[in-house]
Structures are given as structure tokens and as C-alpha cells.
Design an enzyme around this catalytic site. Sequence first.
Site, PDB file in Angstrom:
ATOM      1  N   GLY A  39       0.807  -1.253  -0.115  1.00  0.00           N
ATOM      2  CA  GLY A  39       0.074  -0.152   0.115  1.00  0.00           C
ATOM      3  C   GLY A  39       0.629   1.311   0.104  1.00  0.00           C
ATOM      4  N   ASN A  40       0.254   2.354   0.297  1.00  0.00           N
ATOM      5  CA  ASN A  40       0.994   3.569   0.350  1.00  0.00           C
ATOM      6  C   ASN A  40       0.226   4.589   1.581  1.00  0.00           C
ATOM      7  OD1 ASN A  40      -0.945   5.537  -0.838  1.00  0.00           O
ATOM      8  ND2 ASN A  40      -0.505   4.183  -2.633  1.00  0.00           N
ATOM      9  N   ARG A  41       0.933   5.878   1.721  1.00  0.00           N
ATOM     10  CA  ARG A  41       0.438   6.442   2.779  1.00  0.00           C
ATOM     11  C   ARG A  41      -0.598   7.584   2.663  1.00  0.00           C
ATOM     12  NH1 ARG A  41       4.893   7.025   6.597  1.00  0.00           N
ATOM     13  NH2 ARG A  41       4.258   9.212   7.154  1.00  0.00           N
TER      14      ARG A  41
END
Length: 464
Positions: free
Chosen positions: A239-241
Amino acid sequence: MTAAAASDARRLRGRLIALGVTGSIAAYKAVELLRLLTAEGADVVVLLSPSATRFVGPLSFAALSRHPVESDVLDLLPDGRIGHIVIADSADVLVVAPATAHWLAAMATGLAGDVVTAAVLASNAPVVVAPAMDGDMWTHPATVTNVARLREGFGYIVVAPESGPLASGQSGVGRLAELPAIVDAVVAAVADRPVRQPNPDARPPLATGIPREADLVGRRIVITAGGTREPIDPVRYIGNRSTGRMGVALADAALARGAAVTLIAAAVEVPLPDAAEVVRVESTADLQRALRAAMTPDGAPADALVMAAAVADFTPAVRLDRKIARADGLTLQLSPTPDLLADVAASAASRAADAAGGPATSPILVGFAAETGSLDRAPAKLRAKGIDLLVANDVSEPGSGFGTDTNRVTILDRGGSVEQLPLLSKREVADRILDRVALALDARDEAAQTADARPVRAEEGRPA
Ligand SMILES: Cc1cc2nc3c(=O)[nH]c(=O)nc-3n(C[C@H](O)[C@H](O)[C@H](O)COP(=O)(O)O)c2cc1C
């Protein structure tokens, strides 16, 4: 090049204009003058003399200019700077319209008792003055001398008043010149000066929290938000932030301005607006499918796409359908994901080329580029993706990027303009982006109308 970029012939693009308004009955016309200047692409900041505030209030000017109005020469900006000096130093041109007899006299003698005179005195930029007054005031030797001093002594451009009915009930010379003539004089005043790269820290502050007009009524806008998740196995993902705050702020702002919004939401940490049509997605592949469906639905095609989602650049080459055990060990092989925005841009371009009256069918495409460090790669990204606007930000900067309620962005367009915005709330950034989208849509529609109005060539059966 898209229709919006091709048709952007706005003559005051990239210019900062200080519009001084003084206490004439014609002060209400300055609101329309402000509109015309912004329609030509200018950023306008308004200064009102104390008398002018009795004729027309600052709210309309602030709402239309998106800058706080300066009306008290002794007031300081919230950051301690002196407002009229900031404007004097940063304006490309100053316009005083309408200019009263009193203001002409104050200016001719250098009396800096109000913000308009003070800013003009403190500036080296060209000055355009459009007087308006009673006929006898205009022909009085004092006024004649003052106008001559401004014109010949100071080199100001004076757009002379016209003949016609006056506020006094009499008829004569004194009516404010027609507004297009004033706009033409402003364009001529800056024509041989290069467009300067604005320094946001040296410019007048932006007004925030000003409600926008319902300028997106009848428009369908697709917005993506949040971060994609690329599955590794049924339990884990890459995922990412991204929290979705920027995309959701865009959806809220577009809805408030009357747009019909399709919000394609990947992983988000904020509530989604009820009034939007929400499509939930997880991976980049889901997002691509949802985008294709939203951009080319059976009904009306979307007018704009704002791609605020943080999309994975890589996805696991293989997705296992059973949980990988620790004992198995794990080495991930990643494959690059497709560039979704470039994909939408390419299919929009081919649809527009196929369609009669092409430009009208092209959506306005807005991309985001999250960078760390420098934004140097942003112009190349804009060109490579074939989009209209690119919103670039340095996500490593404090208060900018993921998880914050603020953002500092730079908006680049295909015409080459680069607008650096100061640190603003994400809602204000959203409205700033939508200001540009609304303008681009108007330009697109205008270009399509012009194309429709052109003669039809017999061999093609479509506008030539
Ligand atoms: C209803 C009304 C209309 C006026 N219109 C004008 C005008 O068109 N031009 C002008 O020079 N003065 C006009 N005046 C007079 C100015 O408002 C007055 O001289 C004022 O001091 C100008 O201040 P300023 O130049 O600092 O804005 C008007 C006054 C009133 C009451």
C-alpha cells in the site's frame, strides 16, 4: 494539445494586477472590470479608498479576486507585512478605475493618504487611470492640470472618460470609459514586458474560505481518492501512505459548486461525501476498470477527471491465493502498473478525433505528482501523460502531502504556466484546482462553439 490549452489566448495570463477603486458613482462597474481582467487570465488584487467602500463593499471584490481587499492604509497584513507595499512591489500593472477628481488631485501631488495612492506612489509598474466624474469636474482647470501631470509628468496611461448621461442627471463628458477599452489599455501597458515567474512569498495573501459560485452546475466530474493496495496474498498487500484527504476535499468542493461527482475511492481514512456517487476499489487494476466505466458511461461522458488517488507504480507479478507461511520465505517479484491517466488521455484524444466537433467531447484531465525534494520532473510528466493540468507537491515538506490537512502545491498547465500556491488547507487547494477546471471547461465549450460556427466543407460534411 487539448482544446483548453490550444484556445487559451488570454491576454493577461500570468499577470498580477492591482485594481484601485475610488469613491465614484461608477465604483460598481469595477466589479465587472475585475471579472473581465480575471477572464483574461490575470490575478487581480483590489484596493479601495475609504470613500469607495461606501459605494461598494469589499466582499464581492474579495470573492471574485480570491484576495483580501486592502482598504486601510494603516492596516498590516496578518503576517506583519505592509499590504499596499506588497501590492506595489509585486503588481505587473496598477489600474485605477474609476478614478475620482479627488484621487487625481491627491496623486498629482503625491498625497499618500489612502491605499490606492500609497500603492501607486510606491510602485515602479505601469499605471492605467480611468477617471469618472461630473462633466464640470472633468473640465475644471484643476482636474485638467492634474490629468496632464499624471499623463505627461508621470507617464501614466489615462483612459479618458466618455460622453453620456451622468449621475447628476446632466449629460456631458465624465462617464467611465467602456470597460473593454480599459482592459485593452491594461493589456497594452504590459504587452512588451515579460511574464514574471511569481514568487508566492512576495505576493499579496490569498483569501481563504470564500464560498465559490455554483460554477460547475451541469458538469460531471470524476475524482479518484486514496491509496491503492496491491495484493500479495489474501492477507497482505503493498500500500501507500495516502489517506484520501485531498481527493475527498476535491469531491466536497466540486459538489458545493454544483457538479455531479463520481468519487472512485481506494483506501481512505476520511468519511466520503453522501452526495457523491461512490465507487470503492482496492487495487490499481480495479481502479483502471472503474475509471474506464466512469469516463465512458452509457450516458453523458465526464467533463473532467481529477486523479488525486495515490496509485501504485508496481504490483506483485503473481498474486497467491493462499496465505504465504513464514517458513516458505518471501521474495517479491514486482511488475510496473499501467499509467492510468495516460490511458484515459489517449482514449479521450482518440474519441475526440473520431467525433464530429471533436474538442467538445474532450474531458479536462488533471493529474497529481507527489515528489520528494524537487519538482523538476513535473513539466515532463505533464507532457508525457498528455493532460491539461498537473498538481505537483513535495510530500517530504512539513505540512504538505499525506495525512495532513494542508498542502503546498504547484499547478502546471499545458500552456506552460506554473502557479506556485502557498501552504493552504486541502479544501482551499481543491477550490483553486477547480477554479482552473471551471475556466478550462468554459474555454473548451467556447472553442467548440467557434468550431461549430465555422463553415461546413462539402467533402467532409463537418465543420472546417
Ligand atoms: C453619490 C455620489 C457620487 C459621486 N460620484 C463621484 C464621481 O463619479 N467622481 C468623482 O470624482 N467624485 C464623485 N463623488 C465625490 C467623491 O466621492 C468625493 O470627492 C470623495 O472624497 C472621493 O474620495 P476618494 O477619491 O478618496 O475615493 C461622488 C459623491 C457622491 C455622494
